[in-house]
Design a protein around this motif. Structure first.
Motif, short mmCIF file in Angstrom:
data_model
loop_
_atom_site.label_atom_id
_atom_site.label_comp_id
_atom_site.label_asym_id
_atom_site.label_seq_id
_atom_site.Cartn_x
_atom_site.Cartn_y
_atom_site.Cartn_z
N TYR A 1 0.81 -1.24 0.08
CA TYR A 1 -0.14 0.07 -0.08
C TYR A 1 0.91 1.30 0.23
N ALA A 2 1.99 1.25 1.03
CA ALA A 2 2.76 2.41 0.99
C ALA A 2 3.50 2.67 -0.23
N ALA A 3 4.18 1.61 -0.82
CA ALA A 3 4.89 1.67 -1.98
C ALA A 3 3.91 2.09 -2.98
N GLY A 4 2.71 1.64 -3.24
CA GLY A 4 1.83 1.83 -4.36
C GLY A 4 1.43 3.33 -4.45
N PHE A 5 1.52 4.01 -3.20
CA PHE A 5 1.11 5.57 -3.30
C PHE A 5 2.29 6.54 -4.32
N LEU A 6 3.72 5.90 -4.03
CA LEU A 6 4.56 6.46 -4.79
C LEU A 6 4.56 6.11 -6.21
N PHE A 7 4.29 5.02 -6.52
CA PHE A 7 4.08 4.72 -8.03
C PHE A 7 2.92 5.14 -8.83
N TRP A 8 1.61 5.17 -7.93
CA TRP A 8 0.40 5.51 -8.72
C TRP A 8 0.06 7.12 -8.48
N GLY A 9 0.37 7.53 -7.31
CA GLY A 9 0.14 9.13 -7.04
C GLY A 9 0.33 9.95 -8.24
N PRO A 10 1.90 10.01 -8.68
CA PRO A 10 2.14 10.96 -9.73
C PRO A 10 1.72 10.83 -10.92
N LEU A 11 0.94 9.32 -11.25
CA LEU A 11 0.47 8.86 -12.75
C LEU A 11 -0.92 9.53 -12.80
N SER A 12 -1.44 10.01 -11.48
CA SER A 12 -2.90 10.54 -11.76
C SER A 12 -2.77 11.61 -12.49
N ASP A 13 -1.67 12.58 -12.49
CA ASP A 13 -1.54 13.93 -13.10
C ASP A 13 -1.68 13.61 -14.51
N ALA B 1 -6.58 6.60 -3.17
CA ALA B 1 -6.43 7.75 -2.15
C ALA B 1 -5.84 8.98 -2.86
N PRO B 2 -4.65 8.78 -3.66
CA PRO B 2 -3.96 10.01 -4.08
C PRO B 2 -5.27 10.69 -5.32
N PRO B 3 -5.58 9.98 -6.09
CA PRO B 3 -6.48 10.67 -7.14
C PRO B 3 -7.90 11.05 -6.52
N ALA B 4 -8.30 10.37 -5.48
CA ALA B 4 -9.60 10.79 -4.67
C ALA B 4 -9.24 12.27 -4.14
N PHE B 5 -8.09 12.46 -3.40
CA PHE B 5 -7.84 13.64 -2.92
C PHE B 5 -7.77 14.76 -4.08
N ALA B 6 -6.99 14.48 -5.03
CA ALA B 6 -6.76 15.55 -6.06
C ALA B 6 -7.87 15.83 -6.93
N TYR B 7 -8.85 14.70 -7.09
CA TYR B 7 -10.14 14.95 -7.46
C TYR B 7 -11.06 16.08 -6.83
N ILE B 8 -10.88 15.90 -5.50
CA ILE B 8 -11.82 16.94 -4.64
C ILE B 8 -11.05 18.39 -4.81
N ALA B 9 -9.73 18.33 -4.65
CA ALA B 9 -9.22 19.50 -4.73
C ALA B 9 -9.45 20.27 -6.08
N GLU B 10 -9.59 19.50 -7.19
CA GLU B 10 -9.77 20.08 -8.40
C GLU B 10 -11.20 20.53 -8.74
N ARG B 11 -12.20 19.69 -8.27
CA ARG B 11 -13.45 19.66 -8.71
C ARG B 11 -14.66 20.18 -7.71
N GLY C 1 -1.19 15.49 -7.62
CA GLY C 1 -1.42 14.20 -7.60
C GLY C 1 0.04 13.57 -7.02
N ALA C 2 1.38 13.94 -7.28
CA ALA C 2 2.63 13.76 -6.64
C ALA C 2 2.60 14.05 -5.16
N ALA C 3 1.97 15.40 -4.96
CA ALA C 3 2.16 15.88 -3.34
C ALA C 3 1.21 14.96 -2.52
N VAL C 4 0.12 14.60 -2.91
CA VAL C 4 -0.82 13.64 -2.25
C VAL C 4 -0.43 12.16 -2.10
N ALA C 5 0.32 11.87 -3.20
CA ALA C 5 0.93 10.79 -3.06
C ALA C 5 2.11 10.51 -1.83
N LEU C 6 2.80 11.64 -1.75
CA LEU C 6 3.86 11.75 -0.60
C LEU C 6 3.10 11.61 0.64
#
Length: 408
Positions: A76-88, A134-144, A355-360
């Motif tokens: 789970y923790a490693a996945g955030f670093l991989f997927w989070g930036p990709l949501s951008d 989680a990363p794209p969900a937070f980013a979606y809220i921040a943008e939409r 997306g990268a920030a929320v991933a971190l």
């Protein structure tokens, strides 16, 4: 974050060549994201009530079966670093839907695991796929979500993640007693497919830019880590779930004599904190009058104070269950206030790399969650556990205050 009640991300357009996306409905979007959030984050906790059943099925011990929890957290923790930036790059909705379908497959695979080694391996992959949410969900809220309701939306989402710790265990215990532990994961897998269909119908289509590459998304993460104020907030984030998980682990493994070995009382104690998680979004309109970093510092100090009081009250061995429930209510309230405030503060420094920030942020959050149980078991007796947690959360408050000062 900036030192005003409204972060700059709410007053300037996104740093992309496209126009700002139109606002999404709060009443349609937030309940859907929260429901899926409980389902996804709940996978971390569903194994806890069935460790004995896993041990029997896999011919091992309950302690060894507990590695399935650690395996999930690692992925789970490693996945955030991989997927989070990709949501951008890939888009928020696209990544959440893809992730739900992948997690449905890996969750069903857990139900088919024949032994501990295979089970742990699948749980790592399950955690990796679950990190797509989680990363794209937070980013979606921040943008939409419209600025006036953005903090409330983030608060509901973070509260749903905390509530998953209780709801996931209640669900797993109930289903396992009636139909066995494998059914727990089969039902969750089916629910994830339903969640993917729900988000496809509720969330607005993505508008991604071809101007940036996937490699640029990861470079953005590196650039964010050069900001001292943001790094200090990430270190604060580590202390958050570290303290939260350590409290409940400490009560489970080193709790007062009148609680040790009583799973029903522990379950009621956990459930008694659920109203605190619901209360926080309701009082958010009043809380947002304070800048996010001020909320972080104040709430962490409150949680540290409650932990210190619990340490003093449990020095004699036993502690009144009603009094402990009241202290845990305040403690969970403070943690639930801190989590969305940290998201807001970190996201405000992200510019076009949200997306990268929320991933971190989520990586740091669940690194803390993985350290929490180790901290609790190493501390020994319950009073010492509470005292150590008070120190950890107090340190988090100091780091956040220092980050505030550095950015100024």
């Amino acid at each position: 974050m900036p030192f005003a009640t409204k972060p700059p991300s709410e007053t300037r357009p996104p740093e992309t060549p496209e126009a700002a996306p139109e606002s999404a409905s709060f009443l349609r979007t937030v309940p859907a994201l929260c429901a899926v959030g409980v389902l996804i984050v709940g996978q971390l906790y569903t194994v806890l009530p069935v460790l004995g059943l896993l041990a029997d099925s896999w011919s091992t011990t309950a302690a060894a079966a507990g590695w399935t929890t650690t395996a999930f957290v690692v992925g789970y923790a490693a996945g955030f670093l991989f997927w989070g930036p990709l949501s951008d790059r890939l888009g928020r909705r696209n990544l959440m839907i893809l992730g739900l379908l992948l997690t449905a497959l890996t969750t069903a695979a857990v139900a088919a695991a024949p032994n501990l080694a295979v089970g742990c391996t699948i749980r790592v992959v399950q955690g990796l796929s679950a990190a797509t949410f989680a990363p794209p969900a937070f980013a979606y809220i921040a943008e939409r979500i419209e600025p006036a309701r953005r903090v409330a939306a983030m608060t509901w989402l973070t509260s749903s993640f905390l509530a998953a710790g209780v709801l996931g265990q209640v669900y797993a215990q109930s289903v396992a007693d009636a139909a066995g532990w494998r059914t727990v994961f089969v039902i969750c897998a089916a629910a994830m497919i339903g969640g993917a269909l729900l988000l496809r119908g509720v969330l607005a289509p993505d508008r991604t830019s071809a101007a940036t590459s996937s490699l640029d998304a990861y470079r953005a993460m590196g650039r964010l880590l050069t900001k001292p104020s943001l790094v200090l907030l990430l270190l604060t984030t580590v202390t958050l779930l570290c303290g939260f998980v350590a409290v409940y682990t400490g009560l489970q493994v080193a709790g007062p004599a009148n609680l040790a070995g009583d799973p029903d009382t522990m379950l009621l104690l956990r459930a008694g904190s659920l109203p605190a998680m619901v209360l926080v979004p309701l009082v958010t309109p009043f809380l947002v009058r304070l800048p996010a970093v001020h909320r972080v510092v104040t709430a962490l100090l409150l949680a540290a104070l409650v932990s210190a009081a619990s340490a003093l009250l449990s020095r004699g061995g036993d502690i009144d269950v009603v009094l402990l429930a009241a202290l845990l209510f305040v403690f969970v309230f403070a943690i639930a206030v801190t989590a969305p405030a940290l998201v807001e503060a970190i996201g405000a420094q992200a510019a076009g790399a949200r997306g990268a920030a929320v991933a971190l942020y989520t990586f740091a959050l669940f690194i803390g969650a993985s350290v929490g149980p180790l901290l609790a078991t190493a501390a020994g007796d319950c009073s010492t556990v509470f005292a150590v947690i008070a120190g950890v959360l107090g340190t988090g408050a100091v780091l956040a205050a220092l980050g505030h000062r550095v950015r100024r």
